[in-house]
Design a protein around this motif. Structure first.
Motif, short mmCIF file in Angstrom:
data_model
loop_
_atom_site.label_atom_id
_atom_site.label_comp_id
_atom_site.label_asym_id
_atom_site.label_seq_id
_atom_site.Cartn_x
_atom_site.Cartn_y
_atom_site.Cartn_z
N MET A 70 0.83 -1.20 0.00
CA MET A 70 0.00 0.00 0.00
C MET A 70 0.87 1.25 0.00
O MET A 70 0.64 2.18 -0.78
N ALA A 100 -4.47 3.87 -2.52
CA ALA A 100 -3.55 2.73 -2.64
C ALA A 100 -4.05 1.56 -1.79
O ALA A 100 -3.95 0.40 -2.20
N GLY A 101 -4.58 1.85 -0.61
CA GLY A 101 -5.15 0.80 0.24
C GLY A 101 -6.34 0.13 -0.40
O GLY A 101 -6.56 -1.08 -0.25
N VAL A 161 -4.92 -2.30 -2.99
CA VAL A 161 -4.34 -3.48 -2.33
C VAL A 161 -5.43 -4.36 -1.75
O VAL A 161 -5.38 -5.59 -1.85
N THR A 188 -5.83 -8.26 -2.80
CA THR A 188 -5.40 -9.23 -1.79
C THR A 188 -6.15 -10.55 -1.84
O THR A 188 -5.52 -11.61 -1.80
N ALA A 231 -6.18 1.24 6.52
CA ALA A 231 -5.51 2.19 5.62
C ALA A 231 -5.70 3.63 6.11
O ALA A 231 -4.77 4.44 6.04
#
Length: 172
Positions: free
Chosen positions: A55, A86-87, A90, A94, A137
């Motif tokens: 992240m 970005a979180g 991700v 995931t 995040a």
């Protein structure tokens, strides 16, 4: 026709807290390692560390691109938005990565067991990953923005000299 002079920016961009070689790694340790410390078990902590590192790698790339194109963040809110975006990326990726990893491990342990992990299994885990990943995040982004970045020194409205009200010395 001549173009008028550009409107000056009201808020100067944020600056890295000095010395950056101390504060930036400290901010990354707190932002990435903090959520991992809250988890129990080695596997979950490692997964949280890898997700946090991914992240922040994406977030620092986007922040670097913004600085490169002269669109440096002017508020901590903009930095937090970069990290949360970005979180989000991700957290979306995931479940698919973990499903593939679990399939590979189960195939190694028991021949033919990898067929039980499908793409639909990963797709059903996306809402849970978002539900767990986005608050983490947010907390990481706030910690990073507060520790690594600072507002620049205020300028005296009447001149170009840097003005800091805590560093006033009479009779200069």
């Amino acid at each position: 026709m001549r173009h008028p002079a550009p409107i000056p920016h009201r808020f100067p961009p944020l600056a890295w807290r000095r010395p950056a070689s101390v504060w930036t790694p400290l901010a990354l340790v707190v932002a990435i390692g903090g959520p991992a410390l809250a988890l129990e078990g080695g596997g979950m902590q490692q997964a949280a560390l890898v997700a946090g590192a991914a992240m922040f790698a994406i977030a620092l790339l986007t922040l670097g691109a913004a600085w490169y194109f002269d669109k440096a963040p002017r508020t901590r809110r903009e930095v937090i938005v970069h990290v949360i975006a970005a979180g989000f990326i991700v957290a979306l990726a995931t479940p698919f990565a973990l499903t593939q990893l679990l399939g590979a491990v189960s195939k190694y342990e028991h021949d033919g067991a990898a067929q039980s992990f499908t793409l639909s299994d990963a797709a059903t885990m996306v809402p849970l990953a978002l539900l767990l990943g986005l608050p983490i995040a947010l907390l990481s982004a706030v910690a990073f923005a507060l520790l690594a970045l600072q507002k620049p020194v205020q300028r005296d409205p009447g001149g170009d000299v840097a003005f800091n009200r805590h560093d006033v010395q009479p009779f200069r």
